[in-house]
Design a protein around this motif. Sequence first.
Motif, PDB file in Angstrom:
ATOM      1  N   ASP A   1      -4.821   9.485   4.551  1.00 47.06           N
ATOM      2  CA  ASP A   1      -5.841   8.628   5.337  1.00 47.06           C
ATOM      3  C   ASP A   1      -5.726   7.055   3.767  1.00 47.06           C
ATOM      4  O   ASP A   1      -6.325   7.910   3.079  1.00 47.06           O
ATOM      5  CB  ASP A   1      -6.483   9.343   5.848  1.00 47.06           C
ATOM      6  CG  ASP A   1      -8.125   8.802   4.844  1.00 47.06           C
ATOM      7  OD1 ASP A   1      -8.398   8.131   4.227  1.00 47.06           O
ATOM      8  OD2 ASP A   1      -8.105  10.915   4.485  1.00 47.06           O
ATOM      9  N   PRO A   2      -5.781   6.116   5.064  1.00 45.72           N
ATOM     10  CA  PRO A   2      -5.991   5.166   4.209  1.00 45.72           C
ATOM     11  C   PRO A   2      -7.351   4.710   3.248  1.00 45.72           C
ATOM     12  O   PRO A   2      -7.185   4.513   2.090  1.00 45.72           O
ATOM     13  CB  PRO A   2      -6.648   4.504   5.717  1.00 45.72           C
ATOM     14  CG  PRO A   2      -5.750   4.370   6.454  1.00 45.72           C
ATOM     15  CD  PRO A   2      -6.038   6.162   6.493  1.00 45.72           C
ATOM     16  N   ALA A   3      -8.628   5.286   3.586  1.00 46.61           N
ATOM     17  CA  ALA A   3      -9.439   5.476   2.662  1.00 46.61           C
ATOM     18  C   ALA A   3      -9.408   6.388   1.747  1.00 46.61           C
ATOM     19  O   ALA A   3     -10.118   5.816   0.561  1.00 46.61           O
ATOM     20  CB  ALA A   3     -10.387   6.005   3.652  1.00 46.61           C
ATOM     21  N   THR A   4      -8.984   7.310   1.967  1.00 49.44           N
ATOM     22  CA  THR A   4      -8.421   8.176   0.168  1.00 49.44           C
ATOM     23  C   THR A   4      -7.410   7.420  -0.014  1.00 49.44           C
ATOM     24  O   THR A   4      -8.267   7.950  -1.212  1.00 49.44           O
ATOM     25  CB  THR A   4      -8.103   9.388   0.777  1.00 49.44           C
ATOM     26  OG1 THR A   4      -9.008  10.386   1.859  1.00 49.44           O
ATOM     27  CG2 THR A   4      -8.298  10.468  -0.125  1.00 49.44           C
ATOM     28  N   LEU A   5      -6.800   6.832   0.339  1.00 46.11           N
ATOM     29  CA  LEU A   5      -4.995   6.683  -0.664  1.00 46.11           C
ATOM     30  C   LEU A   5      -6.056   4.985  -1.090  1.00 46.11           C
ATOM     31  O   LEU A   5      -5.534   4.758  -2.319  1.00 46.11           O
ATOM     32  CB  LEU A   5      -4.267   5.389   0.254  1.00 46.11           C
ATOM     33  CG  LEU A   5      -3.484   4.990  -0.113  1.00 46.11           C
ATOM     34  CD1 LEU A   5      -2.886   5.781  -0.923  1.00 46.11           C
ATOM     35  CD2 LEU A   5      -2.504   4.235   0.545  1.00 46.11           C
ATOM     36  N   ALA A   6      -6.795   4.523  -0.768  1.00 43.65           N
ATOM     37  CA  ALA A   6      -7.892   3.029  -1.351  1.00 43.65           C
ATOM     38  C   ALA A   6      -8.512   3.637  -2.677  1.00 43.65           C
ATOM     39  O   ALA A   6      -8.248   3.016  -3.388  1.00 43.65           O
ATOM     40  CB  ALA A   6      -8.741   2.256  -0.192  1.00 43.65           C
ATOM     41  N   ARG A   7      -9.686   4.787  -2.732  1.00 44.17           N
ATOM     42  CA  ARG A   7     -10.035   5.429  -3.486  1.00 44.17           C
ATOM     43  C   ARG A   7      -9.041   5.787  -4.661  1.00 44.17           C
ATOM     44  O   ARG A   7      -9.031   5.316  -5.902  1.00 44.17           O
ATOM     45  CB  ARG A   7     -11.156   6.624  -3.214  1.00 44.17           C
ATOM     46  CG  ARG A   7     -12.151   6.463  -1.878  1.00 44.17           C
ATOM     47  CD  ARG A   7     -13.017   7.477  -2.239  1.00 44.17           C
ATOM     48  NE  ARG A   7     -12.539   8.526  -1.297  1.00 44.17           N
ATOM     49  CZ  ARG A   7     -12.583   8.581  -0.056  1.00 44.17           C
ATOM     50  NH1 ARG A   7     -13.107   7.473   1.245  1.00 44.17           N
ATOM     51  NH2 ARG A   7     -12.036   9.869   0.687  1.00 44.17           N
ATOM     52  N   VAL A   8      -8.325   6.810  -4.248  1.00 42.39           N
ATOM     53  CA  VAL A   8      -7.207   6.775  -5.396  1.00 42.39           C
ATOM     54  C   VAL A   8      -6.715   5.939  -6.369  1.00 42.39           C
ATOM     55  O   VAL A   8      -6.524   5.727  -7.529  1.00 42.39           O
ATOM     56  CB  VAL A   8      -6.091   7.774  -4.614  1.00 42.39           C
ATOM     57  CG1 VAL A   8      -5.432   8.202  -5.646  1.00 42.39           C
ATOM     58  CG2 VAL A   8      -6.319   9.438  -4.125  1.00 42.39           C
ATOM     59  N   ARG A   9      -6.360   4.472  -5.297  1.00 40.47           N
ATOM     60  CA  ARG A   9      -5.548   3.066  -6.053  1.00 40.47           C
ATOM     61  C   ARG A   9      -6.954   2.558  -6.801  1.00 40.47           C
ATOM     62  O   ARG A   9      -6.496   2.893  -8.149  1.00 40.47           O
ATOM     63  CB  ARG A   9      -5.863   2.277  -4.771  1.00 40.47           C
ATOM     64  CG  ARG A   9      -4.631   0.980  -5.277  1.00 40.47           C
ATOM     65  CD  ARG A   9      -4.915  -0.184  -4.205  1.00 40.47           C
ATOM     66  NE  ARG A   9      -4.103  -1.237  -4.794  1.00 40.47           N
ATOM     67  CZ  ARG A   9      -5.032  -1.930  -5.445  1.00 40.47           C
ATOM     68  NH1 ARG A   9      -6.002  -1.782  -5.479  1.00 40.47           N
ATOM     69  NH2 ARG A   9      -4.351  -3.431  -5.693  1.00 40.47           N
ATOM     70  N   GLU A  10      -8.494   3.144  -6.718  1.00 41.53           N
ATOM     71  CA  GLU A  10      -9.237   2.307  -7.033  1.00 41.53           C
ATOM     72  C   GLU A  10      -9.431   3.127  -8.241  1.00 41.53           C
ATOM     73  O   GLU A  10      -9.146   2.147  -9.869  1.00 41.53           O
ATOM     74  CB  GLU A  10      -9.571   1.992  -6.760  1.00 41.53           C
ATOM     75  CG  GLU A  10      -9.835   0.754  -5.701  1.00 41.53           C
ATOM     76  CD  GLU A  10      -9.507  -0.748  -5.796  1.00 41.53           C
ATOM     77  OE1 GLU A  10     -10.635  -0.575  -6.634  1.00 41.53           O
ATOM     78  OE2 GLU A  10      -8.562  -1.135  -5.313  1.00 41.53           O
TER      79      GLU A  10
END
Length: 269
Positions: free
Chosen positions: A237-246
Amino acid sequence: MGDLEEAKAKAAAAYNAAADHFDHPVSSFWHRFGRRTVERLGLREGETVLDVCCGSGGSALPAAEAVGPNGKVVAVDLAERLIALGEAKARAKGLGNIEFRAGDMLSLGYPDASFDVVICVFGIFFVPDMAAATKELWRMVRPGGRLTLTTWGPNLFEPGNTAFWDAILEERPDLMKGFNPWERISTPDGLREMLREAGVFDAEIVAEAGVHPLASSDDWWLIAMGSGYRGTLAQLDPATLARVREKNLAALAGCGAIETNVVYMAATK
């Protein structure tokens, strides 16, 4: 769904999703190693070539240039969006001797000995039974013709690969992979063993160590988005994707390169 069908579906989904980043300049290794594979072959004017798992044409386009207007290249991939990218590049280059096909290398329907050369760059490991797939490709090579496989060597994309899976483990452990299929053939000995199972002997195998430069950790993220990692990222999901990216960016801060070790194989029938 059987293992083969599941593997094909996953590969097609991952690379269709990755198509929007596949040809980004940071991922120039696809085309660098594709061109290098073709250069090593010494293709001749007028030869017929089958390129399977062709992506957006990293080896198929240089092959078409090498065999000239009297030659022919058939380029096949499961990912229709990559095929479309390859077709656009062929048109831009004015190459009328290349045909892109969306299809499965295991069921192309060509008779025995249909091609002078069969090429597979970074693709043979997508099939659960690599020996059976190689045997099928070898079947389509004419006597005196050549089969070439290019695969990844050890430590692919490290330290980026470890940073990626560490972040996935923390966020979505259910998506962790226990095994990368190319690891079985990432050394000359491992590749030679697989080839023997396929009935391919006396192959020339060359391992080359290499690195791919990163201008910043953002480059690594773009590579992940334009490669097989995208199949995993597409399930976040978008929030998890953002955390993985960071987490990826933080882990690779200051990292100037990733490993891109490659193994080249060529065999004459």
